[in-house]
Design a protein around this motif. Structure first.
Motif, PDB file in Angstrom:
ATOM      1  N   THR B  44       0.836  -1.068  -0.070  1.00 22.59           N
ATOM      2  CA  THR B  44       0.004  -0.026  -0.036  1.00 22.59           C
ATOM      3  C   THR B  44       0.831   1.167  -0.111  1.00 22.59           C
ATOM      4  OG1 THR B  44      -2.232   0.600   0.814  1.00 22.59           O
ATOM      5  CG2 THR B  44      -0.567   0.665   2.372  1.00 22.59           C
ATOM      6  N   SER B  45       2.156   1.065   0.221  1.00 20.79           N
ATOM      7  CA  SER B  45       2.909   2.311   0.529  1.00 20.79           C
ATOM      8  C   SER B  45       4.199   2.095  -0.546  1.00 20.79           C
ATOM      9  CB  SER B  45       3.396   2.262   1.798  1.00 20.79           C
ATOM     10  OG  SER B  45       4.035   1.169   2.167  1.00 20.79           O
ATOM     11  N   GLN B  79     -12.084   9.176   8.401  1.00 23.93           N
ATOM     12  CA  GLN B  79     -13.116   8.617   7.469  1.00 23.93           C
ATOM     13  C   GLN B  79     -12.207   7.938   6.297  1.00 23.93           C
ATOM     14  OE1 GLN B  79     -16.283   8.564   8.093  1.00 23.93           O
ATOM     15  NE2 GLN B  79     -16.553  10.195   9.666  1.00 23.93           N
ATOM     16  N   MET B  80     -10.997   8.563   5.981  1.00 20.56           N
ATOM     17  CA  MET B  80     -10.313   7.837   5.071  1.00 20.56           C
ATOM     18  C   MET B  80      -9.848   6.473   5.417  1.00 20.56           C
ATOM     19  SD  MET B  80      -7.132   9.935   3.695  1.00 20.56           S
ATOM     20  CE  MET B  80      -6.399   9.325   1.980  1.00 20.56           C
ATOM     21  N   GLY B  81      -9.541   6.264   6.643  1.00 20.74           N
ATOM     22  CA  GLY B  81      -9.187   4.894   6.983  1.00 20.74           C
ATOM     23  C   GLY B  81     -10.257   4.102   6.814  1.00 20.74           C
ATOM     24  N   SER B  83     -13.050   4.487   4.859  1.00 20.99           N
ATOM     25  CA  SER B  83     -13.282   4.244   3.441  1.00 20.99           C
ATOM     26  C   SER B  83     -12.389   2.949   2.784  1.00 20.99           C
ATOM     27  CB  SER B  83     -13.295   5.370   2.782  1.00 20.99           C
ATOM     28  OG  SER B  83     -12.251   5.930   2.277  1.00 20.99           O
ATOM     29  N   GLY B  84     -11.295   2.964   3.240  1.00 22.56           N
ATOM     30  CA  GLY B  84     -10.231   1.926   2.639  1.00 22.56           C
ATOM     31  C   GLY B  84     -10.381   0.467   3.071  1.00 22.56           C
ATOM     32  N   VAL B 165       0.897   8.858  11.593  1.00 26.74           N
ATOM     33  CA  VAL B 165       1.759   9.268  11.012  1.00 26.74           C
ATOM     34  C   VAL B 165       1.884  10.892  11.549  1.00 26.74           C
ATOM     35  CG1 VAL B 165       0.633  10.022   9.180  1.00 26.74           C
ATOM     36  CG2 VAL B 165       2.752   9.908   8.612  1.00 26.74           C
ATOM     37  N   LYS B 191       6.368   6.978  10.845  1.00 21.38           N
ATOM     38  CA  LYS B 191       5.552   6.709   9.439  1.00 21.38           C
ATOM     39  C   LYS B 191       4.391   6.000   9.688  1.00 21.38           C
ATOM     40  CE  LYS B 191       9.016   6.934   5.681  1.00 21.38           C
ATOM     41  NZ  LYS B 191       9.838   6.125   4.858  1.00 21.38           N
ATOM     42  N   SER B 194      -3.398   6.471   7.298  1.00 17.11           N
ATOM     43  CA  SER B 194      -4.767   5.836   7.466  1.00 17.11           C
ATOM     44  C   SER B 194      -4.786   4.900   6.507  1.00 17.11           C
ATOM     45  CB  SER B 194      -6.057   7.031   6.955  1.00 17.11           C
ATOM     46  OG  SER B 194      -5.899   8.086   7.891  1.00 17.11           O
ATOM     47  N   ASN B 195      -3.824   4.915   5.324  1.00 15.66           N
ATOM     48  CA  ASN B 195      -3.727   3.957   4.220  1.00 15.66           C
ATOM     49  C   ASN B 195      -3.168   2.793   4.933  1.00 15.66           C
ATOM     50  OD1 ASN B 195      -1.577   5.414   4.675  1.00 15.66           O
ATOM     51  ND2 ASN B 195      -0.742   5.194   2.465  1.00 15.66           N
ATOM     52  N   ALA B 198      -5.648   0.964   7.233  1.00 15.38           N
ATOM     53  CA  ALA B 198      -6.570  -0.019   6.308  1.00 15.38           C
ATOM     54  C   ALA B 198      -6.186  -1.201   5.883  1.00 15.38           C
ATOM     55  CB  ALA B 198      -7.196   1.024   5.376  1.00 15.38           C
TER      56      ALA B 198
END
Lengths: 215, 215
Positions: B44-45, B79-81, B83-84, B165, B191, B194-195, B198
């Motif tokens: 993911t990163s 919300q980003m976390g 939604s993933g 992060v 580091k 949210s990505n 998730a």
């Protein structure tokens, strides 16, 4: 155990973070319009590589700010990217954030054509009768599709934020989009992500939002 | 210009990505239950630092899988976390993903108490009568609040994914949560995101989902 916490008020955390980023970047000099974008990408990832990997086409930021000021829509290739973008600020200028990745017709088109949903959602976005900023943080196939549609004269984005992350065709798709002849902000290499795409969008929006201090 | 694209079918892109990650990790040996989590964080990163920075408490993964199998809820701090995270798989086990960050009562409590919305949303989550997995990718204050509520015996999470992060109190909050006496998966250092939160949730969910090949 002894953990020493820094005593920073909630409202001051972001400001203090940008101060630390500025300190650690030392005497590096950036283009003043690119600087808030580079710093926000670092802020969202704690990864200073973005100071080197972010590439901007000539006047990309000015052009993007003009477009957003006039109500351009932002199109993302993930719901996650969409959810990370400040919808309040873009709405003040008449814009919106769109993501078509979960639309049933997009899934259907992708299946029928043996392509990715990202490709099908770029096709769908091309039908929007609006100035468009693309914020691509996930799918290299979306960048490749945009490149082809630009070559065919079917679309003319105001800006392409090309920051997919990953291992298959990511590096190549980013190099390709930089040759498309439209304004771009690209994170060269494998790194990027929906969080970086959202951070770049927010940096642009905050530059327009006079109620925030510029960083 | 000449761009050589790898010819990989859409459905095979993730598989091919994991093969490349495995190749580049070389002869490193991981705990077999931790390996899919580490690899998905890298996926993911595109950041191989996660092979070193991810720390697991003893049997954290087994305990988390047990909890999710029994319908534990996942609580995120963005919300980003949320939604993933793959909502379809968690729903199959009776679970849900919650994020209270945009709730008006949370904003109000935070303002009244001079604290962050993340703190207030952890308070709100503690009232859920459910086994809980916390996936914290943004706010160190959420981790500090969880630590305090655990010490006071007010909450007993099944797992804390501690991957905020940033630059202010992030490193400290992660070190603190590792001493709380509950199962954790933590990305040591600055580091995360949210990505990453998730991605770790999805790696756990995919380990439970027998319809997917395990990677």
């Amino acid at each position: 155990m002894k953990i020493e916490l820094e005593n920073v008020l909630p409202a001051e955390i972001e400001k203090r973070s940008f101060e630390i980023i500025t300190e650690e970047l030392g005497d590096r000099v950036f283009d003043p319009l690119q600087e808030p974008i580079i710093k926000r990408a670092i802020h969202t990832s704690a990864d200073f590589e973005y100071a080197d990997s972010l590439c901007f086409s000539e006047h990309a930021v000015e052009k993007a700010l003009d477009a957003l000021r006039k109500g351009a829509y932002i199109v993302t290739d993930t719901q996650m990217g969409k959810s990370g973008i400040n919808k309040k600020v873009i709405a003040e200028f008449g814009g919106e954030v769109c993501c078509f990745m979960s639309d049933p017709d997009v899934a259907e088109t992708a299946k029928k054509n043996g392509t990715t949903r990202a490709v099908a959602s770029m096709e769908k976005a091309a039908k929007l009768d609006r100035p468009l900023v693309f914020a691509i943080g996930n799918a290299p196939t979306a960048l490749i599709q945009l490149y082809e549609m630009i070559q065919e004269g079917r679309i003319r984005p105001e800006l392409i934020i090309g920051v997919p992350v990953g291992f298959v065709n990511v590096v190549q798709a980013k190099e390709l989009i930089m040759t498309a002849g439209v304004p771009y902000i690209v994170a060269r290499g494998r790194k990027g992500g929906s969080n970086i795409a959202a951070a770049i969008c927010n940096a642009l929006l905050y530059m327009l939002d006079s109620s925030r201090g510029q960083r």
